[in-house]
Design a protein around this motif. Structure first.
Motif, PDB file in Angstrom:
ATOM      1  N   THR A 144       0.828  -1.201   0.000  1.00 29.12           N
ATOM      2  CA  THR A 144       0.000   0.000   0.000  1.00 29.12           C
ATOM      3  C   THR A 144       0.861   1.250   0.000  1.00 29.12           C
ATOM      4  OG1 THR A 144      -1.758  -1.143   1.197  1.00 29.12           O
ATOM      5  CG2 THR A 144      -1.798   1.261   1.243  1.00 29.12           C
ATOM      6  N   ILE A 145       0.489   2.218  -0.858  1.00 30.08           N
ATOM      7  CA  ILE A 145       1.183   3.496  -0.923  1.00 30.08           C
ATOM      8  C   ILE A 145       0.366   4.590  -0.246  1.00 30.08           C
ATOM      9  CG2 ILE A 145       1.976   5.314  -2.493  1.00 30.08           C
ATOM     10  CD1 ILE A 145       2.867   3.175  -4.414  1.00 30.08           C
ATOM     11  N   THR A 146      -0.935   4.622  -0.539  1.00 29.56           N
ATOM     12  CA  THR A 146      -1.820   5.631   0.032  1.00 29.56           C
ATOM     13  C   THR A 146      -3.172   5.002   0.339  1.00 29.56           C
ATOM     14  OG1 THR A 146      -0.768   7.428  -1.206  1.00 29.56           O
ATOM     15  CG2 THR A 146      -2.964   7.848  -0.354  1.00 29.56           C
ATOM     16  N   ASP A 147      -3.712   5.334   1.503  1.00 29.76           N
ATOM     17  CA  ASP A 147      -5.046   4.869   1.894  1.00 29.76           C
ATOM     18  C   ASP A 147      -5.802   6.085   2.413  1.00 29.76           C
ATOM     19  OD1 ASP A 147      -7.324   3.701   2.933  1.00 29.76           O
ATOM     20  OD2 ASP A 147      -6.269   2.044   3.900  1.00 29.76           O
ATOM     21  N   THR A 148      -6.733   6.609   1.591  1.00 30.65           N
ATOM     22  CA  THR A 148      -7.445   7.827   1.955  1.00 30.65           C
ATOM     23  C   THR A 148      -8.939   7.628   1.698  1.00 30.65           C
ATOM     24  OG1 THR A 148      -7.525  10.238   1.626  1.00 30.65           O
ATOM     25  CG2 THR A 148      -7.128   8.882  -0.332  1.00 30.65           C
ATOM     26  N   THR A 149      -9.696   8.680   1.807  1.00 26.50           N
ATOM     27  CA  THR A 149     -11.132   8.629   1.554  1.00 26.50           C
ATOM     28  C   THR A 149     -11.491   9.655   0.489  1.00 26.50           C
ATOM     29  OG1 THR A 149     -11.598  10.227   3.307  1.00 26.50           O
ATOM     30  CG2 THR A 149     -11.656   7.882   3.895  1.00 26.50           C
ATOM     31  N   GLY A 150     -12.731   9.596   0.012  1.00 22.70           N
ATOM     32  CA  GLY A 150     -13.184  10.545  -0.990  1.00 22.70           C
ATOM     33  C   GLY A 150     -14.433  10.035  -1.659  1.00 22.70           C
ATOM     34  N   ARG A 151     -14.684  10.534  -2.860  1.00 25.00           N
ATOM     35  CA  ARG A 151     -15.845  10.090  -3.614  1.00 25.00           C
ATOM     36  C   ARG A 151     -15.428   9.764  -5.039  1.00 25.00           C
ATOM     37  NH1 ARG A 151     -19.606  15.269  -5.128  1.00 25.00           N
ATOM     38  NH2 ARG A 151     -17.959  16.634  -5.908  1.00 25.00           N
ATOM     39  N   PHE A 152     -16.255   8.963  -5.711  1.00 23.21           N
ATOM     40  CA  PHE A 152     -15.909   8.512  -7.063  1.00 23.21           C
ATOM     41  C   PHE A 152     -17.173   8.139  -7.804  1.00 23.21           C
ATOM     42  CE2 PHE A 152     -14.659   5.706  -3.576  1.00 23.21           C
ATOM     43  CZ  PHE A 152     -15.576   4.665  -3.676  1.00 23.21           C
ATOM     44  N   THR A 153     -17.075   8.148  -9.134  1.00 22.71           N
ATOM     45  CA  THR A 153     -18.225   7.823  -9.963  1.00 22.71           C
ATOM     46  C   THR A 153     -17.760   7.409 -11.349  1.00 22.71           C
ATOM     47  OG1 THR A 153     -20.389   8.617 -10.739  1.00 22.71           O
ATOM     48  CG2 THR A 153     -18.561  10.169 -10.862  1.00 22.71           C
ATOM     49  N   MET A 154     -18.632   6.719 -12.074  1.00 23.42           N
ATOM     50  CA  MET A 154     -18.373   6.377 -13.458  1.00 23.42           C
ATOM     51  C   MET A 154     -19.055   7.425 -14.331  1.00 23.42           C
ATOM     52  SD  MET A 154     -16.577   3.586 -13.264  1.00 23.42           S
ATOM     53  CE  MET A 154     -16.609   3.022 -14.962  1.00 23.42           C
ATOM     54  N   ALA A 155     -18.311   8.045 -15.256  1.00 17.80           N
ATOM     55  CA  ALA A 155     -18.897   8.983 -16.209  1.00 17.80           C
ATOM     56  C   ALA A 155     -19.248   8.281 -17.509  1.00 17.80           C
ATOM     57  CB  ALA A 155     -17.935  10.139 -16.481  1.00 17.80           C
ATOM     58  N   VAL A 156     -18.447   7.278 -17.869  1.00 14.91           N
ATOM     59  CA  VAL A 156     -18.695   6.457 -19.055  1.00 14.91           C
ATOM     60  C   VAL A 156     -18.492   5.008 -18.658  1.00 14.91           C
ATOM     61  CG1 VAL A 156     -17.960   5.901 -21.407  1.00 14.91           C
ATOM     62  CG2 VAL A 156     -17.913   8.279 -20.626  1.00 14.91           C
ATOM     63  N   VAL A 214     -22.955   7.516 -18.768  1.00  9.82           N
ATOM     64  CA  VAL A 214     -23.832   7.103 -17.680  1.00  9.82           C
ATOM     65  C   VAL A 214     -25.008   8.064 -17.619  1.00  9.82           C
ATOM     66  CG1 VAL A 214     -24.014   6.771 -15.194  1.00  9.82           C
ATOM     67  CG2 VAL A 214     -21.935   6.065 -16.409  1.00  9.82           C
ATOM     68  N   ALA A 215     -26.225   7.531 -17.640  1.00  9.20           N
ATOM     69  CA  ALA A 215     -27.430   8.367 -17.707  1.00  9.20           C
ATOM     70  C   ALA A 215     -27.580   9.255 -16.482  1.00  9.20           C
ATOM     71  CB  ALA A 215     -28.670   7.480 -17.871  1.00  9.20           C
ATOM     72  N   GLU A 216     -27.317   8.705 -15.314  1.00 12.52           N
ATOM     73  CA  GLU A 216     -27.454   9.476 -14.078  1.00 12.52           C
ATOM     74  C   GLU A 216     -26.189   9.302 -13.247  1.00 12.52           C
ATOM     75  OE1 GLU A 216     -30.958   8.635 -11.909  1.00 12.52           O
ATOM     76  OE2 GLU A 216     -32.306   8.954 -13.616  1.00 12.52           O
ATOM     77  N   ILE A 217     -25.462  10.412 -13.093  1.00 14.34           N
ATOM     78  CA  ILE A 217     -24.238  10.378 -12.301  1.00 14.34           C
ATOM     79  C   ILE A 217     -24.578  10.177 -10.834  1.00 14.34           C
ATOM     80  CG2 ILE A 217     -22.283  11.736 -11.486  1.00 14.34           C
ATOM     81  CD1 ILE A 217     -21.934  10.702 -14.299  1.00 14.34           C
ATOM     82  N   SER A 220     -15.490  14.959 -19.458  1.00 18.11           N
ATOM     83  CA  SER A 220     -15.538  13.617 -18.878  1.00 18.11           C
ATOM     84  C   SER A 220     -16.758  12.818 -19.325  1.00 18.11           C
ATOM     85  CB  SER A 220     -15.525  13.709 -17.342  1.00 18.11           C
ATOM     86  OG  SER A 220     -14.348  14.358 -16.899  1.00 18.11           O
ATOM     87  N   GLY A 221     -17.643  13.446 -20.090  1.00 21.98           N
ATOM     88  CA  GLY A 221     -18.784  12.713 -20.609  1.00 21.98           C
ATOM     89  C   GLY A 221     -20.065  12.902 -19.827  1.00 21.98           C
ATOM     90  N   VAL A 222     -20.054  13.815 -18.860  1.00 21.84           N
ATOM     91  CA  VAL A 222     -21.267  14.062 -18.071  1.00 21.84           C
ATOM     92  C   VAL A 222     -22.263  14.856 -18.914  1.00 21.84           C
ATOM     93  CG1 VAL A 222     -22.197  15.087 -15.970  1.00 21.84           C
ATOM     94  CG2 VAL A 222     -19.902  14.092 -15.960  1.00 21.84           C
ATOM     95  N   ARG A 223     -23.533  14.445 -18.903  1.00 18.00           N
ATOM     96  CA  ARG A 223     -24.558  15.162 -19.645  1.00 18.00           C
ATOM     97  C   ARG A 223     -24.810  16.521 -18.997  1.00 18.00           C
ATOM     98  NH1 ARG A 223     -29.806  11.687 -20.236  1.00 18.00           N
ATOM     99  NH2 ARG A 223     -29.719  11.995 -17.979  1.00 18.00           N
ATOM    100  N   PRO A 224     -25.048  17.564 -19.814  1.00 22.21           N
ATOM    101  CA  PRO A 224     -25.259  18.907 -19.255  1.00 22.21           C
ATOM    102  C   PRO A 224     -26.332  18.957 -18.178  1.00 22.21           C
ATOM    103  CG  PRO A 224     -24.968  19.051 -21.624  1.00 22.21           C
ATOM    104  CD  PRO A 224     -25.015  17.576 -21.290  1.00 22.21           C
ATOM    105  N   PHE A 225     -27.436  18.209 -18.335  1.00 26.20           N
ATOM    106  CA  PHE A 225     -28.514  18.247 -17.361  1.00 26.20           C
ATOM    107  C   PHE A 225     -28.116  17.599 -16.030  1.00 26.20           C
ATOM    108  CE2 PHE A 225     -30.976  18.311 -21.436  1.00 26.20           C
ATOM    109  CZ  PHE A 225     -31.405  19.616 -21.319  1.00 26.20           C
ATOM    110  N   ASP A 226     -27.062  16.768 -16.043  1.00 23.15           N
ATOM    111  CA  ASP A 226     -26.621  16.110 -14.818  1.00 23.15           C
ATOM    112  C   ASP A 226     -25.526  16.886 -14.095  1.00 23.15           C
ATOM    113  OD1 ASP A 226     -28.317  13.931 -15.206  1.00 23.15           O
ATOM    114  OD2 ASP A 226     -26.854  12.885 -16.469  1.00 23.15           O
ATOM    115  N   ILE A 227     -25.006  17.945 -14.740  1.00 27.71           N
ATOM    116  CA  ILE A 227     -23.855  18.651 -14.184  1.00 27.71           C
ATOM    117  C   ILE A 227     -24.153  19.332 -12.841  1.00 27.71           C
ATOM    118  CG2 ILE A 227     -22.359  20.665 -14.564  1.00 27.71           C
ATOM    119  CD1 ILE A 227     -21.967  19.704 -17.417  1.00 27.71           C
TER     120      ILE A 227
END
Length: 299
Positions: free
Chosen positions: A20-32, A38-41, A243-250
């Protein structure tokens, strides 16, 4: 998401062959995913773990692993001094037919760990300086070993001397095909300041290593192809579109209200960075917008 982790230890997915090099927290999502937007981020909160071989994401719905050998494009912040807001919040990872967005709570630690894992200790061929003050130098290609510093790439040459590229001193990073020893090679050309002189350094390595090194160096490249000043919100909008996010989801994607996002879109349209596709705020990057993102990410 693909590449589900099979390790039975939910608290430590890193295998016995890794460290292990780094173990942290945060958030993540699939854009494509699977080549489709992805229809809804949907952001997931959880742990973000870097080993010397893979990225592991652990959320409430499961775990995801991405081996570094699978990554085809990596992009992130453009200004080393930025630690929050704008482009510095995200790392965009393309692998296979997917695009993953990772937003670590401690971006600097994650960034340093990512490049340490992928390029620190790698061997490359270096010509430094290839050009100084506009004059081509009579230097030969030499083997060097790479070291990653917080805002610096250090190359230790065969003779023990070191060549350093400060991210804050980089003005341009380009990728070219050059003939080296009668073979076509992919070469990273870096324009930067060294000892108050403008120099160009040339680097070549495996395709994978070149991709990670170019991504690291691109963070220091100034946006020399445009003089448009963007707010942090406008930068985030361009990143989301790229990143591929739809404008309405931004609005949900960046955590801003709809009216604020629509006003920002109006400014981007007025500046000629995006084109309006429909009467409501559906927009797409145009040539100028793509150039800005290309300068930011060097893609």
């Amino acid at each position: 998401m693909s590449n589900q982790v099979n390790n039975t230890d939910a608290t430590n997915p890193v295998t016995s062959t890794e460290h292990t090099i780094t173990d942290t927290t945060g958030r993540f999502t699939m854009a494509v995913q699977d080549g489709q937007q992805v229809a809804e981020i949907s952001w997931l909160e959880g742990r973000i773990i870097l080993s010397n071989q893979s990225l592991y994401l652990i959320g409430g719905t499961g775990k995801l692993s991405v081996d570094f050998s699978e990554i085809t494009t990596l992009s992130g912040q453009t200004e080393p001094a930025q630690t929050s807001g704008g482009l510095s919040k995200y790392v965009r990872i393309e692998y296979g037919n997917d695009v993953l967005i990772v937003s670590p709570a401690d971006y600097d630690t994650f960034r340093k760990g990512l490049y340490t894992a992928t390029i620190d200790g790698e061997t490359l061929n270096c010509k430094h300086p290839a050009v100084r003050g506009g004059v081509v130098q009579a230097v030969s290609w030499t083997t060097a070993r790479v070291s990653v510093r917080e805002h610096q790439l250090v190359m230790t040459l065969n003779d023990g001397t070191q060549a350093r590229v400060e991210l804050s001193e980089i003005s341009n990073v380009t990728l070219r095909q050059l003939t080296i020893n009668e073979a076509e090679r992919q070469v990273i050309c870096v324009s930067h300041i060294e000892d108050n002189s403008t120099v160009k350094t040339q680097l070549t390595a495996s395709e994978r290593t070149c991709m990670f090194i170019q991504s690291f160096l691109a963070q220091g490249a100034q946006r020399s192809h445009t003089d448009i000043d963007l707010t942090e919100l406008e930068q985030e909008l361009l990143l989301a579109l790229h990143s591929g996010v739809r404008p309405f989801d931004i609005p949900e994607f960046i955590g801003a209200d709809v009216e604020t996002v629509e006003d920002a879109f109006d400014r981007l349209v007025a500046q000629g960075i995006v084109d309006r596709v429909r009467v409501r705020q559906e927009v797409e990057l145009n040539a100028t917008g793509r150039n800005i993102v290309a300068d930011a990410f060097s893609e």
